[in-house]
Design a protein around this motif. Sequence first.
Motif, PDB file in Angstrom:
ATOM      1  N   LYS A 154       0.840  -1.215   0.000  1.00 40.14           N
ATOM      2  CA  LYS A 154       0.000   0.000   0.000  1.00 40.14           C
ATOM      3  C   LYS A 154       0.866   1.252   0.000  1.00 40.14           C
ATOM      4  O   LYS A 154       0.609   2.203  -0.736  1.00 40.14           O
ATOM      5  CB  LYS A 154      -0.905   0.035   1.240  1.00 40.14           C
ATOM      6  N   CYS A 155       1.886   1.259   0.848  1.00 40.58           N
ATOM      7  CA  CYS A 155       2.739   2.455   0.943  1.00 40.58           C
ATOM      8  C   CYS A 155       3.529   2.658  -0.348  1.00 40.58           C
ATOM      9  O   CYS A 155       3.695   3.796  -0.808  1.00 40.58           O
ATOM     10  CB  CYS A 155       3.705   2.329   2.130  1.00 40.58           C
ATOM     11  N   SER A 158       1.406   4.098  -3.099  1.00 42.00           N
ATOM     12  CA  SER A 158       1.202   5.533  -2.915  1.00 42.00           C
ATOM     13  C   SER A 158       2.489   6.300  -3.229  1.00 42.00           C
ATOM     14  O   SER A 158       2.477   7.328  -3.916  1.00 42.00           O
ATOM     15  CB  SER A 158       0.688   5.737  -1.494  1.00 42.00           C
ATOM     16  N   ALA A 161       2.940   6.395  -7.086  1.00 42.33           N
ATOM     17  CA  ALA A 161       1.746   6.647  -7.914  1.00 42.33           C
ATOM     18  C   ALA A 161       2.048   7.630  -9.035  1.00 42.33           C
ATOM     19  O   ALA A 161       1.630   7.433 -10.181  1.00 42.33           O
ATOM     20  CB  ALA A 161       0.605   7.161  -7.045  1.00 42.33           C
ATOM     21  N   ASP A 162       2.809   8.687  -8.737  1.00 46.26           N
ATOM     22  CA  ASP A 162       3.055   9.724  -9.754  1.00 46.26           C
ATOM     23  C   ASP A 162       3.939   9.223 -10.885  1.00 46.26           C
ATOM     24  O   ASP A 162       3.903   9.761 -11.985  1.00 46.26           O
ATOM     25  CB  ASP A 162       3.713  10.956  -9.116  1.00 46.26           C
ATOM     26  N   GLY A 208      -1.985  -0.889  -5.761  1.00 50.65           N
ATOM     27  CA  GLY A 208      -2.418  -0.768  -4.375  1.00 50.65           C
ATOM     28  C   GLY A 208      -3.482  -1.772  -3.989  1.00 50.65           C
ATOM     29  O   GLY A 208      -4.041  -1.705  -2.903  1.00 50.65           O
TER      30      GLY A 208
END
Length: 220
Positions: A154-155, A158, A161-162, A208
Amino acid sequence: MKTVLVVGASRGLGLEFVRQYAAAGWRVLAGLRHPASTDLPAAITTHAIDVCNLASIDAVAEALQHELDHLVISAGALGVKNLGFETPDPEDFDRVMRTNVLGTIALIEQLAPRMAAGGTIAVLSSRMGSIGDADSPFALLYRCSKAAVNMVVKCAASAYADSGLRIVALYPGWVRTEMGGPDAPLLPPESVTGMRRVIDDADAFPSGGFFSYRGDPLPW
Ligand SMILES: NC(=O)c1ccc[n+]([C@@H]2O[C@H](COP(=O)([O-])OP(=O)(O)OC[C@H]3O[C@@H](n4cnc5c(N)ncnc54)[C@H](OP(=O)(O)O)[C@@H]3O)[C@@H](O)[C@H]2O)c1
């Protein structure tokens, strides 16, 4: 030609990923602790990776000749399978947590810059790491390590993501390998075929997420 690096490729599910990607015409890189003792076909490039040895991960990241379309992290340790709620042996704790958690974080951090645009990192987690699904203390240490792996996914999803990097946690099912044992109902080819379908379909299985080899979303 697309490129995949499979970490933990000496046996079990990792070896089956190597076989299937090679049969599908991919350039396959196999990360394993002891490349000298493998009998993988010569077309498969081997890299020495012990996920508990962070220097070996750095070295592979530097040595890669091709960008990775997929990275599959299959290396994992089960540790002692306690039945009740018991304090793990500290050495076993260190080995399992370093292998499953520290190794996964380091692989993602060091290899993310070596991923091709739109690439996917698939981390083999377990339903036993699902807090939402937990109904027994059986294999407590392994459960805790895989719950931590889920948080890592999950981390990382994130954090990257970009950059367009996709990171998913996969549950392979209960599979007949050294870890799964002889009573497991599922064989590696079926499990890996299912996981490859999930890995290949970025629209249906977004970054994610936590998915079974059948593509079912799982509770964290
Ligand atoms: N089988 C199942 O039913 C099941 C269910 C849920 C999740 N999983 C997960 O699926 C993944 C693969 O499991 P499996 O069933 O294929 O297990 P396995 O047959 O026990 O194979 C484990 C693999 O991990 C490698 N490994 C262990 N420690 C390592 C380290 N420090 N550095 C590099 N490689 C290391 C082993 O290499 P060596 O040969 O060098 O030891 C081996 O290739 C694991 O993450 C596991 O937790 C499996």
